[in-house]
Enzyme design. Structure first.
Site, PDB file in Angstrom:
ATOM      1  N   SER A  51      28.130  50.522  32.766  1.00 26.00           N
ATOM      2  CA  SER A  51      27.808  49.577  33.823  1.00 26.00           C
ATOM      3  C   SER A  51      28.021  50.144  34.989  1.00 26.00           C
ATOM      4  O   SER A  51      28.588  51.196  35.268  1.00 26.00           O
ATOM      5  CB  SER A  51      29.008  48.481  33.616  1.00 26.00           C
ATOM      6  OG  SER A  51      29.112  47.688  32.300  1.00 26.00           O
TER       7      SER A  51
HETATM    8  N1  SAH Z   1      32.096  48.629  29.770  1.00 27.16           N
HETATM    9  C1  SAH Z   1      30.988  49.439  29.211  1.00 27.16           C
HETATM   10  C2  SAH Z   1      29.913  48.556  28.864  1.00 27.16           C
HETATM   11  C3  SAH Z   1      29.040  49.143  27.951  1.00 27.16           C
HETATM   12  S1  SAH Z   1      27.652  48.153  27.520  1.00 27.16           S
HETATM   13  C4  SAH Z   1      30.912  50.788  30.046  1.00 27.16           C
HETATM   14  O1  SAH Z   1      30.766  50.382  31.373  1.00 27.16           O
HETATM   15  O2  SAH Z   1      30.500  51.740  29.621  1.00 27.16           O
HETATM   16  C5  SAH Z   1      28.019  46.899  26.423  1.00 27.16           C
HETATM   17  C6  SAH Z   1      28.600  47.602  25.275  1.00 27.16           C
HETATM   18  O3  SAH Z   1      28.941  46.159  24.570  1.00 27.16           O
HETATM   19  C7  SAH Z   1      28.142  48.222  24.440  1.00 27.16           C
HETATM   20  O4  SAH Z   1      28.739  49.562  24.045  1.00 27.16           O
HETATM   21  C8  SAH Z   1      27.506  47.578  23.214  1.00 27.16           C
HETATM   22  O5  SAH Z   1      27.582  48.289  22.065  1.00 27.16           O
HETATM   23  C9  SAH Z   1      28.734  46.463  22.854  1.00 27.16           C
HETATM   24  N2  SAH Z   1      28.687  45.415  22.224  1.00 27.16           N
HETATM   25  C10 SAH Z   1      27.357  44.492  22.170  1.00 27.16           C
HETATM   26  N3  SAH Z   1      27.666  43.621  21.312  1.00 27.16           N
HETATM   27  C11 SAH Z   1      28.935  43.831  20.760  1.00 27.16           C
HETATM   28  C12 SAH Z   1      29.751  42.913  19.984  1.00 27.16           C
HETATM   29  N4  SAH Z   1      29.453  41.855  19.361  1.00 27.16           N
HETATM   30  N5  SAH Z   1      31.170  43.380  19.743  1.00 27.16           N
HETATM   31  C13 SAH Z   1      31.655  44.338  20.500  1.00 27.16           C
HETATM   32  N6  SAH Z   1      30.952  45.191  21.264  1.00 27.16           N
HETATM   33  C14 SAH Z   1      29.478  44.860  21.390  1.00 27.16           C
END
Ligand code: SAH
Length: 210
Positions: free
Chosen positions: A61
């Site tokens: 993010s």
């Molecule tokens: N806070 C993280 C954001 C990553 S993007 C950072 O800054 O790196 C969002 C993440 O949510 C992705 O890794 C994706 O795989 C995850 N995600 C999507 N759907 C999901 C679900 N149903 N359960 C758990 N994680 C999920």
């Protein structure tokens, strides 16, 4: 990358200029090595205020979004926090330095494994990660006094509302093409929601785990 402090300080000044004022949040963002949470080929962009690809079609993010959501959470007494969407583990690392215990759920096994390793390497031991479906939360560890969701569901997951403790706060984006960031507070069986603004996250995917 050695000597990242200079670029990290610059990033923190940019965050301040954009309205982030919580000193504790700014302090951990200044000292946390964001470049350790992405592929080495992108490390030179780690302290730009942008989201970046981390593989598997996902992104780390944007720092301003991490700071905004963390600051909203820190306006409340939060000790035990659930994060949905571990991704790179960067938001997890920020939270781990601000609250007692962080539980984080990630749907993609490879990302969960990598984030877990990075957090350990940075000596952040007050974090438990889990490969699972964030729509279900983490019921055996509930209730949580804070929940932060870093992918966008198309509606507020019922399990997360149930796992929020009395007096707890949840920060999450909701929507598909149009997404809005919400702060939801629980008072007994009542939920109060506040709109923060328009945002852009990857979707909180439903269905089979990868
Ligand atoms: N806070 C993280 C954001 C990553 S993007 C950072 O800054 O790196 C969002 C993440 O949510 C992705 O890794 C994706 O795989 C995850 N995600 C999507 N759907 C999901 C679900 N149903 N359960 C758990 N994680 C999920």
């Amino acid at each position: 990358m050695q000597g990242f402090q200079g670029v990290a300080s610059k990033l923190v000044k940019a965050l301040q200029a954009q309205g982030i004022s919580n000193e504790r949040v700014l302090a951990v963002m200044e000292t946390t090595p964001r470049h350790r949470f992405m592929p080495e080929s992108l490390a030179h962009k780690a302290y730009d205020n942008t989201a970046l690809p981390i593989g598997n079609g996902q992104t780390i993010s944007q720092p301003l979004m991490v700071a905004t959501m963390t600051q909203l959470l820190m306006q409340h007494q939060c000790h035990k926090v659930l994060e949905i969407g571990t991704g790179s583990g960067y938001q997890t690392a920020i939270l781990a330095q601000l609250v007692e215990k962080v539980f984080s759920v990630e749907r993609i096994g490879a990302l969960q494994y990598q984030a877990k390793r990075r957090l350990k390497q940075l000596d952040l031991h007050n974090v438990a990660t889990r490969h699972g479906d964030g729509w279900e939360g983490w019921s055996s560890k509930a209730p949580f006094d804070g929940i932060i969701v870093t992918a966008a569901p198309n509606n507020v997951p019922e399990a997360l509302l149930q796992q929020l403790g009395d007096g707890g706060v949840m920060i999450l984006p909701v929507g598909e093409a149009q997404q809005t960031l919400y702060v939801i507070r629980r008072f007994g069986d009542q939920f109060e929601q506040q709109k923060i603004g328009d945002v852009r996250f990857v979707p909180l995917v439903k269905g089979a785990l990868l």
